[in-house]
Design an enzyme around this catalytic site. Structure first.
Site, PDB file in Angstrom:
ATOM      1  NE  ARG A 177      -2.132  -2.861   3.390  1.00 21.79           N
ATOM      2  CZ  ARG A 177      -3.400  -3.140   3.675  1.00 21.79           C
ATOM      3  NH1 ARG A 177      -4.265  -2.154   3.766  1.00 21.79           N
ATOM      4  NH2 ARG A 177      -3.802  -4.374   3.894  1.00 21.79           N
ATOM      5  CG  ASP A 246      -4.516   2.644   6.197  1.00 25.50           C
ATOM      6  OD1 ASP A 246      -4.861   3.839   6.098  1.00 25.50           O
ATOM      7  OD2 ASP A 246      -5.203   1.783   6.778  1.00 25.50           O
ATOM      8  CG  ASN A 247      -7.882   1.397   3.825  1.00 27.31           C
ATOM      9  OD1 ASN A 247      -7.249   0.461   4.319  1.00 27.31           O
ATOM     10  ND2 ASN A 247      -8.817   2.048   4.489  1.00 27.31           N
ATOM     11  CG  ASP A 256      -9.152  -2.226   4.005  1.00 30.85           C
ATOM     12  OD1 ASP A 256      -9.898  -2.826   4.788  1.00 30.85           O
ATOM     13  OD2 ASP A 256      -7.929  -2.124   4.159  1.00 30.85           O
TER      14      ASP A 256
HETATM   15  P1  AMP Z   1      -9.250  -0.575   8.396  1.00 24.69           P
HETATM   16  O1  AMP Z   1     -10.115   0.516   8.888  1.00 24.69           O
HETATM   17  O2  AMP Z   1      -9.996  -1.839   8.174  1.00 24.69           O
HETATM   18  O3  AMP Z   1      -8.396  -0.185   7.241  1.00 24.69           O
HETATM   19  O4  AMP Z   1      -8.246  -0.899   9.605  1.00 24.69           O
HETATM   20  C1  AMP Z   1      -7.392   0.065  10.151  1.00 24.69           C
HETATM   21  C2  AMP Z   1      -6.411  -0.587  11.090  1.00 24.69           C
HETATM   22  O5  AMP Z   1      -7.082  -1.135  12.235  1.00 24.69           O
HETATM   23  C3  AMP Z   1      -5.617  -1.729  10.502  1.00 24.69           C
HETATM   24  O6  AMP Z   1      -4.322  -1.697  11.008  1.00 24.69           O
HETATM   25  C4  AMP Z   1      -6.377  -2.939  10.969  1.00 24.69           C
HETATM   26  O7  AMP Z   1      -5.586  -4.101  10.972  1.00 24.69           O
HETATM   27  C5  AMP Z   1      -6.758  -2.519  12.374  1.00 24.69           C
HETATM   28  N1  AMP Z   1      -7.920  -3.274  12.872  1.00 24.69           N
HETATM   29  C6  AMP Z   1      -9.193  -3.186  12.422  1.00 24.69           C
HETATM   30  N2  AMP Z   1     -10.001  -4.040  13.097  1.00 24.69           N
HETATM   31  C7  AMP Z   1      -9.217  -4.687  14.006  1.00 24.69           C
HETATM   32  C8  AMP Z   1      -9.451  -5.684  14.996  1.00 24.69           C
HETATM   33  N3  AMP Z   1     -10.659  -6.211  15.198  1.00 24.69           N
HETATM   34  N4  AMP Z   1      -8.407  -6.092  15.727  1.00 24.69           N
HETATM   35  C9  AMP Z   1      -7.168  -5.572  15.552  1.00 24.69           C
HETATM   36  N5  AMP Z   1      -6.881  -4.632  14.627  1.00 24.69           N
HETATM   37  C10 AMP Z   1      -7.879  -4.191  13.862  1.00 24.69           C
HETATM   38 MG    MG Z   2      -7.279  -1.048   5.932  1.00 27.28          MG
END
Ligand code: AMP
Ligand code: MG
Length: 477
Positions: A177, A246-247, A256
């Site tokens: 990413r 990051d996405n 994502d």
């Molecule tokens: P995202 O919003 O899905 O792009 O996630 C943002 C960050 O939060 C990333 O580093 C994910 O791995 C982390 N993350 C999201 N959900 C969880 C979870 N249930 N446990 C641990 N890390 C999480």
């Molecule tokens: Mg993400």
């Protein structure tokens, strides 16, 4: 599955070894047989039970050495220097029969080094959502990560309320990413940054490998891929919802599927995501955010472009200054095709007139485009309220139409009838939570052929009625 692990060649702060949690009762919800075949897997001798165990990480296949990847990122404009796969682990990479490399990743398989305060698990809702949306995206012809399996874990995870847990298996041409570059760049480790650049070029853009200033060429390639992607999204009314750095992949694949949505009635400023309170990632703001994200990538590449920082910045700024025009051209080109036109002078006026009309009449984005061909085919414009704006649009549009053969068929092949409508996705999730996956399966089947009319599926082409409307989407992670 024959796994290899090329990420292991990168310096070891890019990743950490991972292990899946134990799950009490993994049950296969859906397995993507056609994708599995395309990848060259042979699971014919495997029972659903074995697949459920495999795709929750309950046993580790030969050659797999699971890892979670580190990355950083700007979330809603704020830099976080350590994110990473907090609820995902990579089983490994596979080569398909044509030699193309893919990551096989489990999402929701348990805590990792990067979980921070999270549980590393996933609730069933986001798994169902990502499965439907990513496969729909693929069948719509948009570059995307894909869904190989959805498995329920038999465990309860705690979100706002207790929810059934599940694991999603994601297939991606890689998980690199913009945030991966930010992770290394923010640590001022130029040799690791160079290693990441070389790895990325080798994996995704080998044709620029030995060229002069490959870092700059790499930047151009990513920009091109991202420009194509976001223009394609917008031509389908798609709102990603969390275009954080990051996405955003370096391949230009959609990744994502959080609070994303395809809009129903057209609204340039449409936002669905509950967390996007200021509309940063609204439909019409996506091109600006794309440029912003590319600038953040440019920040990372400065030391790789030229030893002299000032010159490097000038070179990157020059590239950045070209992107808005490139985006406009790409979007206009895509949009013109949707009207059965080739992009030509005067098209902007047609487009503006059309969108003003859709917005003021609150017309459905997808069905409005789809019904354009009916006007040509049967002179049937019953879908469209005959306002002065419509008449103006119609005469402008008709004046540019050619008498090309099979124009209507061509339009129907790019203006889908079926998109994953929010209210249907939401219904599938609610049903799945109650243990009924029939709607989830049917919706997936419908979305496999988004351009073909099928009478028995007509209900899936319709926008929500007032009670069905979903105004907010949640990550639900
Ligand atoms: P995202 O919003 O899905 O792009 O996630 C943002 C960050 O939060 C990333 O580093 C994910 O791995 C982390 N993350 C999201 N959900 C969880 C979870 N249930 N446990 C641990 N890390 C999480
Ligand atoms: Mg993400």
């Amino acid at each position: 599955m024959k796994f290899s692990n090329t990420y292991h060649k990168l310096p070891n702060h890019f990743y950490a070894p991972s292990k899946a949690a134990h799950f009490p009762d993994p049950q296969l919800i859906r397995f993507n047989h056609s994708l599995s075949q395309n990848l060259g897997f042979d699971f014919s001798s495997k029972s659903d039970e074995e697949l459920a165990k495999l795709f929750t990480g309950q046993y580790i296949p030969e050659g797999s050495a699971p890892i979670s990847l580190a990355y950083a990122g700007h979330q809603f404009g704020h830099f976080v220097d350590q994110l990473g796969d907090g609820r995902a682990m990579l089983l490994g990479e596979v080569l398909d029969p044509e030699g193309k490399r893919f990551d096989i990743q489990l999402k929701g398989s348990g805590p990792t080094k990067f979980s921070r305060n999270g549980d590393g698990k996933s609730a069933l809702g986001p798994v169902i959502r990502e499965y439907i949306l990513s496969e729909a995206m693929f069948h719509l012809g948009v570059p995307t990560t894909r869904a190989l399996a959805a498995v329920s874990t038999g465990e309860i995870v705690y979100r706002d309320t207790p929810m059934p847990g599940a694991v999603f298996t994601r297939v991606a041409s890689s998980h690199l990413r913009i945030g991966t570059f930010q992770f290394i760049a923010s640590r001022n480790d130029v040799s690791a940054l160079k290693a990441l650049l070389d790895y990325s070029i080798q994996r995704h853009y080998p044709e620029i490998k030995n060229q002069e200033n490959s870092a700059l060429l790499f930047f151009q390639q990513i920009a091109k891929a991202q420009i194509k992607l976001i223009a394609h999204w917008m031509s389908l009314g798609f709102i990603h919802g969390v275009m954080n750095t990051d996405n955003m992949t370096i391949t230009g694949e959609t990744i994502d599927y959080g609070p994303c949505a395809f809009m129903d009635h057209f609204n340039f400023n449409q936002v669905y995501s509950f967390i996007d309170r200021n509309g940063r990632y609204a439909y019409g703001n996506q091109p600006k955010i794309l440029m912003w994200n590319l600038s953040r990538l440019a920040d990372c590449l400065i030391p790789l472009i030229k030893a002299d920082e000032k010159t490097a910045i000038e070179m990157l700024n020059h590239e950045l200054s070209l992107f808005p025009k490139m985006f406009e051209a790409e979007l206009n080109h895509r949009m013109a095709l949707k009207f059965g036109l080739r992009y030509q002078a005067g098209f902007e006026e047609i487009l503006e007139c059309w969108f003003n009309y859709l917005q003021s009449e609150k017309l459905d984005f997808t069905l409005s485009f789809r019904n354009l061909s009916k006007i040509l085919k049967k002179n049937d414009n019953s879908f469209f309220p005959e306002t002065p704006q419509f008449k103006k649009f119609e005469s402008l549009w008709r004046s540019k139409l050619s008498n090309e053969q099979k124009l209507q068929e061509k339009m129907d092949a790019i203006n889908p009838l079926f998109i994953p409508r929010n209210h249907q996705v939401e219904k599938s999730i609610q049903e799945a939570i109650r243990g009924n996956y029939a709607l989830f399966h049917e919706l997936n089947d419908v979305l496999t052929h988004p351009f073909s009319e099928k009478a028995e599926f007509s209900i899936y082409s319709l926008p929500p009625n007032n009670e069905e409307k979903v105004t907010n989407t949640f990550c639900g992670t």
